[in-house]
Design a protein around this motif. Structure first.
Motif, short mmCIF file in Angstrom:
data_model
loop_
_atom_site.label_atom_id
_atom_site.label_comp_id
_atom_site.label_asym_id
_atom_site.label_seq_id
_atom_site.Cartn_x
_atom_site.Cartn_y
_atom_site.Cartn_z
N THR A 69 0.83 -1.21 0.00
CA THR A 69 0.00 0.00 0.00
C THR A 69 0.86 1.25 0.00
N ILE A 70 1.84 1.32 0.88
CA ILE A 70 2.70 2.51 0.94
C ILE A 70 3.57 2.60 -0.31
N THR A 71 4.08 1.46 -0.78
CA THR A 71 4.88 1.46 -2.01
C THR A 71 4.08 2.05 -3.17
N TYR A 72 2.87 1.55 -3.37
CA TYR A 72 2.04 2.00 -4.49
C TYR A 72 1.60 3.45 -4.34
N THR A 79 2.58 9.98 -12.48
CA THR A 79 2.37 9.69 -13.90
C THR A 79 2.10 8.21 -14.17
N HIS A 80 2.39 7.36 -13.21
CA HIS A 80 2.20 5.93 -13.39
C HIS A 80 1.21 5.31 -12.39
N GLN A 81 0.51 6.14 -11.64
CA GLN A 81 -0.45 5.64 -10.66
C GLN A 81 -1.54 4.80 -11.31
N ASN A 82 -1.87 5.09 -12.55
CA ASN A 82 -2.91 4.31 -13.24
C ASN A 82 -2.54 2.83 -13.35
N HIS A 87 -5.03 -2.52 -8.39
CA HIS A 87 -4.42 -3.38 -7.36
C HIS A 87 -4.51 -2.71 -5.99
N LEU A 88 -4.26 -1.41 -5.95
CA LEU A 88 -4.34 -0.67 -4.69
C LEU A 88 -5.75 -0.71 -4.13
#
Length: 104
Positions: A69-72, A79-82, A87-88
């Motif tokens: 969770t913290i990593t993501y 720019t890459h959160q999508n 998964h998050l």
């Protein structure tokens, strides 16, 4: 945890203490307690390294020892959160939150 929790003898840092010599013996480098501010992701959406204290460190393999969770949420660039959003959402679901905190 009743009857099901397991912990490394000496605490979680013992995992790194045992793994780092193996990585180094194989000509690799491991950074322990390095303040990573972001994971570097290339145009093919692959993790290729990390940013530590403003310096980019490139690697064939990137391993995060903190919770997914913290990593993501905090290390994947905006720019890459999508790439990790679904998964998050799954790992933050109420059904998994209690189990996920034990595995992190």
């Amino acid at each position: 945890y009743t009857g099901g929790g397991y912990f490394p003898v000496g605490g979680p840092s013992m995992i790194a203490r045992r793994v780092v010599p193996i990585i180094e013996k194989s000509q690799g480098k491991a950074f322990v307690r390095a303040p990573v501010s972001s994971i570097l992701i290339n145009e093919e959406n692959k993790a290729i390294g990390v940013t530590v204290k403003g310096h980019q460190i490139f690697a064939k393999i990137v391993v995060s020892a903190i919770s997914s969770t913290i990593t993501y949420k905090y290390l994947i660039p905006e720019t890459h959160q999508n790439l990790v959003r679904s998964h998050l959402k799954m790992i933050e679901s109420p059904e998994l939150v209690s189990g996920n905190s034990y595995m992190s």
